[in-house]
Write a protein that holds these residues in place. Structure first.
Motif, PDB file in Angstrom:
ATOM      1  N   VAL A 537       0.829  -1.213   0.000  1.00  0.00           N
ATOM      2  CA  VAL A 537       0.000   0.000   0.000  1.00  0.00           C
ATOM      3  C   VAL A 537       0.863   1.264   0.000  1.00  0.00           C
ATOM      4  N   ASP A 540       3.050   1.381  -3.162  1.00  0.00           N
ATOM      5  CA  ASP A 540       2.286   1.783  -4.357  1.00  0.00           C
ATOM      6  C   ASP A 540       2.041   3.287  -4.373  1.00  0.00           C
ATOM      7  N   LYS A 541       1.702   3.841  -3.237  1.00  0.00           N
ATOM      8  CA  LYS A 541       1.388   5.264  -3.155  1.00  0.00           C
ATOM      9  C   LYS A 541       2.592   6.123  -3.550  1.00  0.00           C
ATOM     10  N   GLU A 542       3.775   5.751  -3.056  1.00  0.00           N
ATOM     11  CA  GLU A 542       4.983   6.540  -3.345  1.00  0.00           C
ATOM     12  C   GLU A 542       5.377   6.431  -4.815  1.00  0.00           C
ATOM     13  N   SER A 544       3.429   5.652  -7.362  1.00  0.00           N
ATOM     14  CA  SER A 544       2.415   6.304  -8.191  1.00  0.00           C
ATOM     15  C   SER A 544       2.616   7.816  -8.192  1.00  0.00           C
ATOM     16  N   ALA A 545       2.945   8.365  -7.030  1.00  0.00           N
ATOM     17  CA  ALA A 545       3.179   9.816  -6.949  1.00  0.00           C
ATOM     18  C   ALA A 545       4.368  10.203  -7.820  1.00  0.00           C
TER      19      ALA A 545
END
Length: 641
Positions: A537, A540-542, A544-545
């Motif tokens: 989680v 993925d967030k890092e 994607s950013a």
């Protein structure tokens, strides 16, 4: 006529302004002239009064009296001669030459008039005419050492240094205590590279005349050239004691202080030289070199520009200004300076070299190689030119040519650290790992504070599986260059292969902080580490950013495909399809990466068997230079163990 001043382009010493013609006893000789009388004063009276005014520093009054004497007696060669001397003192060289010519017409055997006319021609740049006059003066008076000395200076100006030395020798034979002949011979020997001989001549001139300021300056320069800065300082200090207003002595002392590391003292001396003589181009030139070495490039350019204004033919000032402009990224300005230097002297090897470097900076590697080659034709022992040509050849992919150039540089200078680093890098590209390691290690031995050989050696050690050695080398790079992002990146990759996840994550994050440009592969590895340690989680967030801020990318961008696969946005089938390429070698590399990332996704999912199969297929591509190859090998070792 003053003795012609011969000045080397960057010399702080100047020739003494001796008068070689035999003017002692002029008044006595003048009494023998016919006394043509007009009223109460004769030609002799005006002649004598003119010489008296000349001796008291009144050349205008002297010229007026000599002219009056000539009106009374137009056939007196001596009067024309004396008026020529007075005109010379005023800087009226054309008028002086005309008077000496008239004296010779009246008395064709007037040796001193030939001598002085030759000096006037030399000042005017007519070297052939000057040499002819000096030669005639010597024929008429073979024992006059001044005539030999002046002819020697003219020959030196024409580049005939051996002929100049022969004339200086004749001058000394005729007068073994002729201090100026020793001094001038010393200047010529120094220009020929005979520093030992120059030192001996300067010392002899000083023994004859202990107050000879120019000889102290000359010896100080020669001592500087030999690295004897203390001896040089002593000479320049003595010159300043004898003449506190001698700008060249301060400039020379500034050079000695600079070479000793006394930068404050050096700058003070250069400033004092300019203060004493605002038109002394040599001081501006040397102060410019000092500022260039201090990386005060704008100020250096200003000094070189001032030197050029004062002496538009000062070739070294153009080459150094070109170097300084190149340092400020003004490549067009640098090119203009190098071109001007070559217009003035097509055989100026430093200008060819500098222009080659500017072309290299512009990406014109062919042009750089051509200029460096020309520099080497002019100076076959130009070590830096071999190094820079080798570097340009490396960038063109000519590793054999590069290695040959670096090797030649090392033959000329076995302690040239940069050449070992360059050759080591080229050998690495050629696959000669042992040879590369030996070269890079030698570079480190010679200069332990030179960062780049550690970086190259770290990569090779990593390729050979010596991860601890690689990490140690990258750590050295970071200690020496704390803001060099690739060192953190590659140390992070080595930590990954050692499965030191926390250390690897720290290094890769620091790499991204320092490098706002290409962060693609560090970001992919950060995702893998975070996914392993914290779950998908946050990872993925890092990632994607990061992808969002990359902006527009080219269609088929391989990094986007890898990231999309890791984030679950690209299927494995599509991922491997994207690895296909018409270029077989490119496809092999992309399949190496694809199998590694496919293996990592299976490993993170807990399927160790499938992961191991993917890692083996990655290794089967034999792309051993790829980081993913090393990562796959490390993961496979961990699974087997």
């Amino acid at each position: 006529m003053k003795n012609h001043v011969k000045t080397l382009a960057v010399s702080t010493a100047t020739f003494p302004k001796h008068r070689w013609a035999c003017v002692v006893g002029v008044l006595v000789l003048s009494l023998a002239l016919p006394a043509v009388v007009l009223g109460q004063k004769s030609a002799t009276d005006f002649l004598n009064r003119g010489n008296d005014k000349r001796s008291k520093g009144d050349p205008d009054g002297a010229i007026a009296d000599f002219s009056r004497a000539i009106e009374l007696d137009p056939n007196a060669a001596r009067t024309y001669y004396d008026r020529g001397l007075a005109r010379d003192e005023k800087g009226d060289y054309d008028g002086a030459i005309a008077d000496f010519t008239r004296a010779i017409a009246i008395d064709p055997k007037y040796a001193e008039a030939y001598l002085e006319r030759g000096a006037g021609k030399q000042v005017k740049g007519d070297l052939d005419g000057a040499i002819a006059d000096y030669t005639r003066s010597i024929e008429l008076n073979p024992k006059n050492p001044g005539a030999y000395t002046n002819r020697a200076n003219a020959k030196a100006d024409k580049g005939d240094c051996n002929g100049a030395l022969a004339d200086f020798n004749c001058a000394i034979e005729n007068n073994p205590k002729f201090d100026a002949a020793y001094y001038n011979r010393g200047v010529t020997k120094k220009s020929l590279g005979d520093i030992k001989g120059a030192l001996a001549d300067y010392t002899r001139a000083i023994e004859i005349n202990p107050r000879y300021v120019s000889a102290y300056c000359g010896r100080g320069e020669a001592r500087c050239d030999k690295g004897d800065c203390d001896g040089a300082l002593a000479d320049f200090n003595r010159a300043i004691e004898l003449n506190p207003n001698r700008a060249s002595a301060y400039c020379g002392r500034g050079n000695a202080r600079r070479d000793k590391g006394d930068y404050t003292g050096a700058l003070a001396d250069y400033d004092r030289a300019v203060e004493l003589n605002p038109n002394y181009f040599v001081a501006y030139y040397h102060r410019g070199i000092f500022k260039e070495r201090q990386r005060d490039l704008d100020e250096a350019i200003a000094d070189f520009s001032r030197a050029i204004i004062l002496n538009p033919k000062l070739i070294p000032a153009y080459t150094h200004r070109g170097d300084a402009r190149r340092g400020t990224k003004d490549l067009d300005g640098a090119m203009a300076d190098y071109n001007r230097a070559l217009e003035l002297d097509p055989k100026c090897s430093p200008a060819c070299f500098g222009r080659g470097n500017a072309k290299y900076d512009k990406g014109d590697f062919e042009g750089a190689i051509a200029d460096h080659t020309r520099a080497l034709e002019l100076d076959p022992k130009f070590v830096l030119a071999y190094y820079e040509r080798g570097t340009a050849r490396s960038f063109k992919g000519d590793m054999d040519g590069a290695i040959a150039d670096f090797t030649r540089a090392l033959e000329l200078d076995p302690k040239y650290t940069f050449a070992y680093n360059g050759r080591g890098t080229a050998r690495s590209v050629k696959g000669d790992v042992d040879g590369a390691l030996a070269d890079l290690s030698r570079a480190i031995e010679l200069d332990p504070k030179y960062a780049w050989p550690y970086s190259g050696r770290g990569i090779l050690r990593g390729d050979k599986g010596d991860l601890d050695g690689a990490i140690a080398d990258y750590t050295h790079v970071i200690e020496l260059e704390p803001k060099y992002a690739p060192a953190y990146e590659y140390r992070g990759y080595a930590q990954i292969q050692k499965q030191k996840w926390t250390e690897a994550l720290s290094d890769l994050r620091r790499c991204c902080e320092l490098n706002s440009g290409d962060q693609d592969y560090p970001r992919l590895q950060i995702w893998l580490i975070r996914a392993r340690l914290e779950g998908k989680v946050a990872a993925d967030k890092e990632l994607s950013a990061y992808l969002d801020q990359r902006g527009n990318v080219a269609p088929g961008d391989w990094t986007s495909k890898i990231a999309g696969f890791l984030l679950g946005k690209v299927s494995e089938t599509d991922f491997f399809a994207a690895a296909v390429s018409p270029d077989a070698e490119k496809e092999r590399g992309q399949r190496c990466k694809a199998w590694y990332y496919a293996g990592m996704k299976r490993l993170l999912a807990g399927d160790k068997t499938a992961a191991a199969g993917c890692f083996r297929k990655c290794l089967a591509t034999e792309k051993k230079k790829f980081m993913e190859y090393g990562f796959a090998a490390a993961e496979l070792r961990a699974l087997v163990n």
